[in-house]
Design an enzyme around this catalytic site. Sequence first.
Site, PDB file in Angstrom:
ATOM      1  N   SER A  80       0.937  -1.199  -0.101  1.00  0.00           N
ATOM      2  CA  SER A  80       0.150   0.080  -0.100  1.00  0.00           C
ATOM      3  C   SER A  80       0.799   1.132   0.027  1.00  0.00           C
ATOM      4  O   SER A  80       0.566   2.252  -0.782  1.00  0.00           O
ATOM      5  CB  SER A  80      -0.764  -0.093   1.091  1.00  0.00           C
ATOM      6  OG  SER A  80      -1.884  -1.036   1.123  1.00  0.00           O
ATOM      7  N   ASP A 258      -9.275  -3.718   2.099  1.00  0.00           N
ATOM      8  CA  ASP A 258      -7.774  -4.430   2.058  1.00  0.00           C
ATOM      9  C   ASP A 258      -7.691  -5.456   3.437  1.00  0.00           C
ATOM     10  O   ASP A 258      -7.494  -6.666   3.320  1.00  0.00           O
ATOM     11  CB  ASP A 258      -6.814  -3.622   2.355  1.00  0.00           C
ATOM     12  CG  ASP A 258      -5.394  -4.153   2.290  1.00  0.00           C
ATOM     13  OD1 ASP A 258      -4.884  -4.913   1.757  1.00  0.00           O
ATOM     14  OD2 ASP A 258      -4.676  -3.884   3.437  1.00  0.00           O
TER      15      ASP A 258
END
Length: 431
Positions: A80, A258
Amino acid sequence: MKPIATLLLAVLCQSALANTAPQNIIMVVGDGMGPSFTTAYRMYADDPSTAEVEETVFDRLLVGMASTHPDMETGYITDSAASATALSTGVKTYNGAIGVDANKQPVQTVLELAKMQGRKTGIAVTSQINHATPASFGAHNESRQNYDKIADGYFDVKINGQFVLDVMLGGGWQYFIRDDRNLVEQFKAAGYEYVDDITQLDTVKAGTPLLGLFADKGMPWALDSANHMRLPALTKAAIRQLENDQGYFLLIEASQVDWAGHGNDIGSSMAEMHDLAVALEWLEQYLVKNPDTLLVVTADHSTGGLSIGANDNYSWSPKWLKNLKASPVEIATQLMTIKNRGALASDLMGFELTTEEVSSLNVIESDEPRPLHNAISKILDNRSNTGWTTTGHTGVDVPIFAKGVGSERFRGHMDNTRIAQTMFELLRNKK
């Protein structure tokens, strides 16, 4: 082409670009939201009483796809931090990097440029506000793990004598109220309003600097929140505080799509997607009333390798996911101290468990909820026929969604760095 004609064409192109430069930019990241998540959500949200599968806000806004790989010395699969840095700076970097390039040198972000131009800036996320994605827009650090230093930077680093962020909404008490430093008190002393309950957001005077922290780390799952959603509330509050004559830049992140993907948790995945979808539906209407605003939505990567269908039955049944009264993590926590778990599990999951399903829960002996969480998620996977290939990230391209001034420039396939580069161009061509 003659020189005068070339000059005229350049002037016309520059003028056209200036006319499509937005006053406000809203960047939304569905963390981990690969294309299988938006497809699954269409089926999850479908009205089974009708013959057609209704479109969703994601279908209406879809304009393209983006590649996500980090700096190639790292490889093909991004984390990320590297992907958020690409989306914020237009520069490829290594996994773990926060707003720095492959040589660990700070790189300007689109949010920072907006602040330099006199616009207000903000972040509204369901993770802690110093997590990888928001940090990559508002800070610079060689490692995403340096949470305290990233939090400190939100207060210590200034742009033109001002704080980088006017609005910060999400989780993070642990990093902002510490034994060595109380950043909440420092922000309050500097003129920020502070709230620690999401229901207090409507009480804050519009247009004032705002710090809102609502959890120790990440916020509770959507399934464990009031009305099973919180991102719409954060979105509305952030925009209310940011609106002004000079414009604003707002980063919104549906952070826990996520986290659900990492946990192979289809129940939480769809609830997090619904939380995001409701926020986007509100933003759709906001753009109708504010035509000088650009909305860009994408994902940093895909997580979990979600498969809509797990075997050769050619079926997927999201109906088993719609009556959950709590997240599988919370259900697991509540089942920890109970020996005969069938009744409570059936109540919280919204359907009657079979003898075999109850047995799969009752045989688990553990002093932490993870094994029970896995078992509950497995029941939901089997019921819905959901598959997963990994608990990590995958390298697939991710969708791009856009609406508003300049949205046509995000059509087609592009690398994630091009998304940031395009926003830089739009920011620099503001009238």
